[in-house]
Design an enzyme around this catalytic site. Structure first.
Site, PDB file in Angstrom:
ATOM      1  N   GLU A 263      -0.756  -4.408  -4.720  1.00 20.68           N
ATOM      2  CA  GLU A 263      -0.176  -4.012  -3.421  1.00 20.68           C
ATOM      3  C   GLU A 263      -1.108  -4.293  -2.236  1.00 20.68           C
ATOM      4  O   GLU A 263      -1.699  -3.375  -1.652  1.00 20.68           O
ATOM      5  CB  GLU A 263       0.205  -2.529  -3.440  1.00 20.68           C
TER       6      GLU A 263
ATOM      7  N   GLU B 194       5.528  -1.534 -11.387  1.00 22.33           N
ATOM      8  CA  GLU B 194       5.575  -0.085 -11.127  1.00 22.33           C
ATOM      9  C   GLU B 194       6.967   0.288 -10.657  1.00 22.33           C
ATOM     10  O   GLU B 194       7.582  -0.433  -9.865  1.00 22.33           O
ATOM     11  CB  GLU B 194       4.590   0.346 -10.023  1.00 22.33           C
TER      12      GLU B 194
HETATM   13  C1  BGP Z   1       1.886   2.721  -5.542  1.00 16.63           C
HETATM   14  C2  BGP Z   1       0.503   2.576  -6.156  1.00 16.63           C
HETATM   15  C3  BGP Z   1       0.247   3.513  -7.277  1.00 16.63           C
HETATM   16  C4  BGP Z   1       0.874   4.880  -7.122  1.00 16.63           C
HETATM   17  C5  BGP Z   1       2.286   4.857  -6.548  1.00 16.63           C
HETATM   18  C6  BGP Z   1       2.794   6.198  -6.121  1.00 16.63           C
HETATM   19  O1  BGP Z   1       1.845   2.292  -4.212  1.00 16.63           O
HETATM   20  O2  BGP Z   1       0.290   1.254  -6.615  1.00 16.63           O
HETATM   21  O3  BGP Z   1      -1.145   3.523  -7.488  1.00 16.63           O
HETATM   22  O4  BGP Z   1       0.042   5.738  -6.482  1.00 16.63           O
HETATM   23  O5  BGP Z   1       2.375   3.990  -5.449  1.00 16.63           O
HETATM   24  O6  BGP Z   1       2.775   6.352  -4.727  1.00 16.63           O
HETATM   25  P1  BGP Z   1       1.911   7.347  -3.839  1.00 16.63           P
HETATM   26  O7  BGP Z   1       0.854   7.958  -4.677  1.00 16.63           O
HETATM   27  O8  BGP Z   1       1.326   6.496  -2.732  1.00 16.63           O
HETATM   28  O9  BGP Z   1       2.911   8.315  -3.315  1.00 16.63           O
END
Ligand code: BGP
Length: 452
Positions: A170, A358
């Site tokens: 990302e 993901e």
């Molecule tokens: C994505 C990331 C993950 C995870 C997920 C959940 O952007 O790659 O590492 O954290 O999001 O989102 P967040 O924790 O930002 O709410």
């Protein structure tokens, strides 16, 4: 699309997996010579992370990986996307590699092998060594050079253990949110020209990741980027709204996927950036657009788009306040995102091997009740998104796998430990793991290879 189609199995080679990342689960923030990461530093700045939570201990996976892989295997999980912590390998970002850091991952891969789990390894999942940030971080080309050495070292060290590589996770998040809005580490608020330069440096680092795997990955090694492209959904699946959604998708993704695909920044992107466009050196795009084997997409939500009125190419429709979402304010539930993200990447950029690297949802209050977490909201999230993955495959999209975020509740960046994304519950006091209902559901889906 009929109910019978949804009931048909996923292709034999389709990969079902789970994902996590080193800084979110390992803990052991100072163990065995690990250097400080920008997240270790950021978490200690008052007000940056919910409740001042730090990644110091997290799920203590550093000491418990063997039992975690045993649990994974017992749930029928055979593919795991993880990341390597750059500050364990190069505590100061560059210089000499840390033998204890390399030894840790050697033990970890050996354990995965014993448990029959295939590693899918991300080289960079946001935990930049603080020492490199002190020298400019992603605003500096020196970070690209350091990443190139780190990638060479890691790929050489683990070529025998790892065949599936992902360069970066990302790019938008660790550049725009780290150096633009400052909501993620290192928490800087820089002008657009500087932020655009961080994007360019991240693209260069991606190129070095590809180069490193080609040079040192050995036979059968494959590599690609994981991007969180901006995703849109046509309001109606009619030619006019689909064309509008395509135009939106091309515009919003011009600076990452568009640039990699075209081998240069698209003209309309440069026109929008104007004087803030990044500095590009000769040869940069030879590296950035090296051919890859797959593209990973992290898909969580989407924007609804329709044909524009008054001659506009597209119109994004704002979400009403009551539109359903998970507990993360940005995580509006839009399962069709999986379908349209993969279909557009295939149609617009010609990607021939796509993975959802993901997809998942976070909720705050998930108590263990009688030995289980009855997370029916997550089960429903998973099911509805898998249906759209299935539909994409049925429509000829080369979607080859799906990794659920996340295997276990973990350190969710600025949300700390408040937000739980796991299919396994983690009690952060006792470190007891409890598979949730959604884990049992996913186990059944993987066993039968169809949507249940
Ligand atoms: C994505 C990331 C993950 C995870 C997920 C959940 O952007 O790659 O590492 O954290 O999001 O989102 P967040 O924790 O930002 O709410």
């Amino acid at each position: 699309m009929t109910a019978t189609t949804y009931a048909s199995p996923f292709p034999d080679a389709f990969v079902f997996g789970v994902a996590a990342a080193a800084p979110q689960i390992e803990g052991a923030a100072c163990a065995d010579g690990k250097g400080e990461s920008i997240w270790d530093r950021f978490a200690r700045q008052p007000g940056k992370v919910h409740d001042g939570d730090t990644p110091d201990v997290a799920c203590d996976h550093y000491h418990r990986f063997d039992e975690d892989f045993a649990l994974m295997a017992s749930l029928g999980l055979r593919h795991y996307r993880l990341s390597i912590a750059w500050p364990r390998i190069y505590p100061q970002g560059d210089g000499e590699p840390n033998p204890a850091g390399l030894a840790f991952y050697r033990r970890l891969f050996a354990s995965m092998k014993r448990h029959g789990i295939t590693p899918w390894v991300t080289l960079f999942h946001w935990d930049l060594p603080q020492a490199l940030e002190d020298r400019g971080g992603w605003t500096s080309r020196a970070t690209v050079d350091a990443f190139a050495r780190y990638a060479d070292t890691v790929v050489q060290a683990f070529a025998g253990d790892v065949k599936h590589w992902i360069t970066m996770n990302e790019i938008r998040c660790f550049t725009w949110l780290g150096y633009g809005t400052g909501t993620k580490a290192p928490g800087r608020r820089e002008p657009a020209a500087v932020v655009n330069q961080t994007f360019h440096h991240a693209l260069l680092a991606h190129g070095h990741g590809v180069r490193a795997v080609r040079e040192f990955g050995g036979a059968g090694a494959v590599v690609g980027l994981t991007d969180n492209c901006d995703v849109c959904i046509p309001v109606t699946e009619t030619p006019a709204d689909i064309a509008a959604a395509k135009a939106w998708f091309l515009e919003k993704n011009a600076h990452v996927l568009g640039a990699i695909h075209a081998g240069r920044y698209p003209e309309d992107h440069l026109a929008r950036a104007g004087a803030d466009a990044p500095q590009v050196q000769p040869g940069d795009f030879d590296l950035i657009s090296l051919p890859t084997d797959h593209l990973g997409l992290n898909v969580y939500t989407g924007t609804y788009v329709r044909a524009g009125r008054h001659g506009a190419a597209w119109e994004a429709v704002p979400l009403p306040a009551a539109y359903p979402r998970a507990d993360s304010p940005w995580l509006h539930i839009a399962p069709q995102s999986v379908y349209w993200a993969t279909r557009f990447c295939h149609e617009l950029y010609g990607h021939r091997s796509l993975y959802i690297t993901e997809n998942g949802c976070g909720y705050d209050d998930e108590p263990v009740v009688a030995g289980e977490v009855p997370d029916l909201h997550r089960r429903d999230f998973l099911r509805s998104h898998l249906r759209e993955a299935h539909r994409a495959i049925a429509d000829g999209v080369p979607l080859h796998g799906y990794f659920l975020w996340s295997f276990i509740d973990n350190y969710e960046w600025e949300d700390g430990y408040q937000r739980r994304f796991g299919i396994v519950h983690c009690d952060y006091v006792t470190q007891v793991r409890t598979p949730k209902l959604s884990a049992r559901y996913y186990t059944d889906v993987i066993r039968e290879r169809r949507i249940l």
